[in-house]
Enzyme design. Structure first.
Site, short mmCIF file in Angstrom:
data_model
loop_
_atom_site.label_atom_id
_atom_site.label_comp_id
_atom_site.label_asym_id
_atom_site.label_seq_id
_atom_site.Cartn_x
_atom_site.Cartn_y
_atom_site.Cartn_z
N ARG A 36 -0.35 47.59 -12.05
CA ARG A 36 -1.68 47.67 -12.65
C ARG A 36 -1.65 47.34 -14.13
O ARG A 36 -2.63 46.81 -14.68
CB ARG A 36 -2.27 49.08 -12.42
CG ARG A 36 -2.78 49.28 -11.01
CD ARG A 36 -3.44 50.61 -10.80
NE ARG A 36 -4.20 50.63 -9.56
CZ ARG A 36 -4.80 51.69 -9.05
NH1 ARG A 36 -4.76 52.84 -9.70
NH2 ARG A 36 -5.47 51.61 -7.93
N LYS A 195 -10.21 55.22 11.72
CA LYS A 195 -11.47 55.88 12.08
C LYS A 195 -12.70 55.03 11.84
O LYS A 195 -12.88 54.46 10.77
CB LYS A 195 -11.60 57.19 11.31
CG LYS A 195 -10.53 58.23 11.67
CD LYS A 195 -10.78 59.53 10.93
CE LYS A 195 -9.78 60.60 11.35
NZ LYS A 195 -10.03 61.88 10.68
N GLY A 352 -7.53 50.50 0.98
CA GLY A 352 -6.70 51.35 1.82
C GLY A 352 -5.29 50.85 2.04
O GLY A 352 -4.58 50.50 1.10
N GLY A 375 -11.55 51.97 -3.33
CA GLY A 375 -12.92 52.41 -3.07
C GLY A 375 -13.97 51.44 -3.55
O GLY A 375 -14.99 51.23 -2.87
#
Length: 396
Positions: A36, A195, A352, A375
């Site tokens: 990063r 999910k 993710g 996100g």
């Protein structure tokens, strides 16, 4: 896209407040992965080369508005100096930043202490944002990964100073615009993971935007169950089958082709090199778990990729962490990378486990753009307006 870039700004002699994401992993008091930090280097170096002084604003962990010494950005200074090849000075308090002498300002790069030590940050307090704005002449947001947060340093500042996107933010927004805003068609999306419940909004948005939607991982089991297909002991959200059915129905209306597994890899235990077999998706034994898509399913996915012009990828197609249940993810990812490197496909991936899965497949470097934003990337794919981006648009 209405926002400005660094190319639109006169930086000479200006103090440039740069919102960055250097929320890096640390082991034994040392930064263990400087990726990063490396990503923000082009922005910082560009500002320096054009005569500006970068003042970096960043968060680290979740101190929740209090000073937590273990979450000090001091740990990032050595890695910043190494990557930037410049002197970096940590400014420990906002009072110190406001009262700095000319000599103290002489560091090439200033780094404000963890911005989340201040309760005004996450509250997006106007008075706190105004104090921050007083430290600079220009605001540059280079933290797309925090753009889904309406905080003082991601949204408030853009309303108080001449504002622009940094190089990393610019690359991210341009890649996402190419993938979802005005893409070359056909567009295929690959969405995997455990999910359905965590990706309902994403799937609902994509069936309106893409031509083909590949659904993999544990999510696919829920869609199979929604069609009355038995999935044995597989990971499956049986309480979400009605929602999955709604997505399938919506796809029919919008003309989006849904690609679900036609064959699956099943096993009786979840462990490395467990005994396994390939069966039709309609024939999972009651005592077995579906852990990956089978070879016929992979062939269908590869055909969709080869017919596409644009690919958006989020999530693995199976239990990619252990062999042999990583085969579908690896095969599809490698083909996507080959097509991208050949110039036949614009591929954007992120969110993710995606980066980890593509790295394991040896395919990450072949993708057109790989987002590490998590996100924010998902919220963009869901069609949501990100406060940090909206503020830049309005500032322009």
């Amino acid at each position: 896209m209405g926002w400005k870039t660094l190319d639109d700004m006169d930086l000479a002699g200006k103090r440039v407040l740069v919102r960055v994401d250097i929320n890096v992993p640390v082991e034994h008091g040392v930064v263990s992965d400087a990726t990063r930090i490396e990503k923000i280097a082009p922005t910082v170096q560009d500002i320096l080369a054009r005569g500006g002084q970068p003042i970096l604003i960043a968060h680290f962990g979740r101190p929740k508005g209090k000073v937590v010494l273990d979450l000090s950005l001091r740990v990032c200074v050595p890695a910043l100096q190494r990557v930037l090849d410049r002197k970096v000075k940590l400014v420990e308090t906002l009072d110190a930043a406001e009262d700095m002498t000319e000599e103290a300002r002489s560091a090439d790069v200033l780094l404000l202490e963890n911005i989340r030590f201040h309760p005004g940050e996450e509250a997006n307090d106007p008075a706190f944002a105004a104090r921050l704005a007083g430290l600079g002449d220009i605001y540059c947001n280079d933290a797309f990964s925090a753009a889904h947060r309406a905080h003082a340093s991601t949204e408030g500042l853009a309303r108080l100073l001449p504002s622009c996107a940094g190089r990393l933010m610019q690359a991210e927004l341009q890649a996402l615009e190419a993938a979802l805003g005005a893409p070359a068609r056909p567009v295929v999306a690959v969405v995997g993971g455990a999910k359905v419940s965590t990706k309902l909004e994403l799937l609902g948005n994509l069936v309106e935007k893409v031509d083909s939607l590949v659904i993999g991982g544990g999510m696919a089991n829920t869609f199979l169950a929604a069609q009355g297909i038995g999935v044995g002991k597989s990971l499956c959200e049986h309480d979400m089958t009605e929602m999955a059915g709604d997505i399938l129905a919506k796809a029919q209306v919008t003309g989006c082709e849904i690609i679900l597994p036609v064959d699956v890899v099943v096993a009786r235990e979840f462990k490395e090199e467990a005994a396994h077999e390939v069966v039709p998706a309609t024939a999972c034994p009651e005592d077995a778990m579906i852990l990956d898509a089978g070879p016929q399913s992979v062939a269908r996915i590869v055909t969709a990729l080869e017919n596409a012009k644009t690919l958006i990828w989020n999530g693995p197609l199976g239990a990619f962490e252990i062999a042999p249940f990583d085969a579908a993810t690896n095969a599809a990812a490698k083909r996507a990378a080959e097509l991208s490197m050949a110039g036949a496909l614009v591929s954007v991936a992120g969110g993710g486990d995606t980066v980890s899965a593509l790295n394991r497949a040896g395919a990450a470097d072949g993708f057109t753009y790989l987002s590490t934003a998590g996100g924010a990337f998902l919220e963009w794919m869901e069609g949501k307006l990100l406060p940090g981006v909206a503020a830049l648009d309005e500032a322009a």
